[in-house]
Design a protein around this motif. Structure first.
Motif, short mmCIF file in Angstrom:
data_model
loop_
_atom_site.label_atom_id
_atom_site.label_comp_id
_atom_site.label_asym_id
_atom_site.label_seq_id
_atom_site.Cartn_x
_atom_site.Cartn_y
_atom_site.Cartn_z
N GLY A 130 -0.68 7.98 2.43
CA GLY A 130 -1.24 8.27 1.11
C GLY A 130 -1.49 9.76 0.91
O GLY A 130 -1.12 10.33 -0.11
N PHE A 131 -2.10 10.39 1.90
CA PHE A 131 -2.39 11.81 1.76
C PHE A 131 -1.11 12.66 1.79
O PHE A 131 -0.97 13.61 1.03
CB PHE A 131 -3.37 12.27 2.84
CG PHE A 131 -4.78 11.85 2.57
CD1 PHE A 131 -5.40 12.16 1.37
CD2 PHE A 131 -5.49 11.13 3.50
CE1 PHE A 131 -6.71 11.77 1.11
CE2 PHE A 131 -6.80 10.73 3.27
CZ PHE A 131 -7.41 11.05 2.06
N THR A 154 0.76 12.27 -1.51
CA THR A 154 0.04 12.97 -2.57
C THR A 154 0.25 14.48 -2.46
O THR A 154 0.47 15.16 -3.47
CB THR A 154 -1.46 12.64 -2.51
OG1 THR A 154 -1.62 11.23 -2.64
CG2 THR A 154 -2.23 13.33 -3.61
N ASP A 167 -1.62 3.91 6.54
CA ASP A 167 -1.84 3.90 5.09
C ASP A 167 -2.55 5.17 4.65
O ASP A 167 -2.17 5.80 3.66
CB ASP A 167 -2.65 2.66 4.71
CG ASP A 167 -3.06 2.66 3.25
OD1 ASP A 167 -2.26 3.11 2.40
OD2 ASP A 167 -4.19 2.22 2.95
N VAL A 168 -3.57 5.57 5.39
CA VAL A 168 -4.32 6.79 5.06
C VAL A 168 -3.40 8.01 5.15
O VAL A 168 -3.34 8.83 4.22
CB VAL A 168 -5.54 6.97 5.99
CG1 VAL A 168 -6.17 8.33 5.82
CG2 VAL A 168 -6.56 5.88 5.72
N SER A 183 0.99 4.18 -2.82
CA SER A 183 0.70 5.57 -2.50
C SER A 183 1.67 6.53 -3.18
O SER A 183 1.40 7.73 -3.27
CB SER A 183 0.69 5.80 -1.00
OG SER A 183 1.99 5.72 -0.48
N GLU A 229 0.83 -1.21 0.00
CA GLU A 229 0.00 0.00 0.00
C GLU A 229 0.87 1.25 0.00
O GLU A 229 0.55 2.23 -0.67
CB GLU A 229 -0.93 0.02 1.21
CG GLU A 229 -2.23 -0.70 1.01
CD GLU A 229 -3.11 -0.05 -0.04
OE1 GLU A 229 -3.22 1.19 -0.11
OE2 GLU A 229 -3.72 -0.80 -0.82
N SER A 269 -9.41 4.06 1.36
CA SER A 269 -8.64 3.75 2.57
C SER A 269 -9.18 4.50 3.77
O SER A 269 -9.23 3.97 4.88
CB SER A 269 -7.16 4.09 2.37
OG SER A 269 -6.58 3.24 1.42
N ASN A 310 -8.08 5.46 -4.28
CA ASN A 310 -7.53 4.55 -3.28
C ASN A 310 -7.44 5.22 -1.92
O ASN A 310 -7.77 4.61 -0.90
CB ASN A 310 -6.15 4.05 -3.72
CG ASN A 310 -5.53 3.12 -2.72
OD1 ASN A 310 -4.98 3.56 -1.70
ND2 ASN A 310 -5.60 1.84 -2.99
N HIS A 311 -7.01 6.48 -1.87
CA HIS A 311 -6.91 7.20 -0.61
C HIS A 311 -8.29 7.38 0.03
O HIS A 311 -8.44 7.22 1.25
CB HIS A 311 -6.25 8.56 -0.79
CG HIS A 311 -4.87 8.50 -1.36
ND1 HIS A 311 -4.00 7.46 -1.14
CD2 HIS A 311 -4.20 9.36 -2.16
CE1 HIS A 311 -2.86 7.68 -1.76
NE2 HIS A 311 -2.97 8.83 -2.40
#
Length: 141
Positions: A124-125, A128, A120-121, A74, A70, A88, A84-85
């Motif tokens: 990912g953010f 990004t 993971d959240v 990301s 994951e 999640s 995906n984000h």
């Protein structure tokens, strides 16, 4: 579009199956702990001790492997990554509600799964946002 699904949904679903369908009684904390900790198999170690591996250990091991993938996902800047984000984040909210409100989910195993979903959240953010900032910097030059 299947790539947009969060991989950490797999251990969450596995945990739900184990706890909700594996609990023969009321699904209380003692029964949930017993299901997760009862050894599936034992590995003899060189020291003479036995390493007992339970269902909870296997779910956590799978979660760690999927968290790695994951985090790799990301780093992509595709449009699918945003979906995906968002998915999640939904998985995180569902896990948090289960952890706080449903008996049998307030275990250390599920807390660690919840922490991995949260990481993971956040990753990912954050990735990004950093990638978008770099794209903006390069665009302005």
């Amino acid at each position: 579009m299947l790539i947009a699904l969060p991989l950490l949904l797999i251990p969450v679903v596995l945990y739900n199956i184990v706890i909700l369908f594996g609990a023969t009684g009321g699904g209380g904390m003692a029964e949930a702990d017993a299901i997760l900790r009862d050894p599936l198999f034992s590995v003899p170690m060189t020291s003479g001790a036995n390493w007992n591996v339970g269902v909870g250990d296997l779910i956590l091991f799978l979660s760690l492997i999927l968290l790695f993938f994951e985090l790799l996902k990301s780093t992509s800047s595709q449009k699918v990554a945003i979906v995906n984000h968002a998915l999640s984040l939904i998985v995180f909210v569902v896990c948090l509600v289960e952890f706080l409100l449903i008996r049998g989910f307030a275990t250390s195993t599920f807390f660690l799964i919840l922490a991995m979903v949260m990481l993971d959240v956040l990753a990912g953010f954050i990735v990004t946002i950093i990638a978008a900032r770099k794209d903006l910097d390069f665009g302005g030059a």
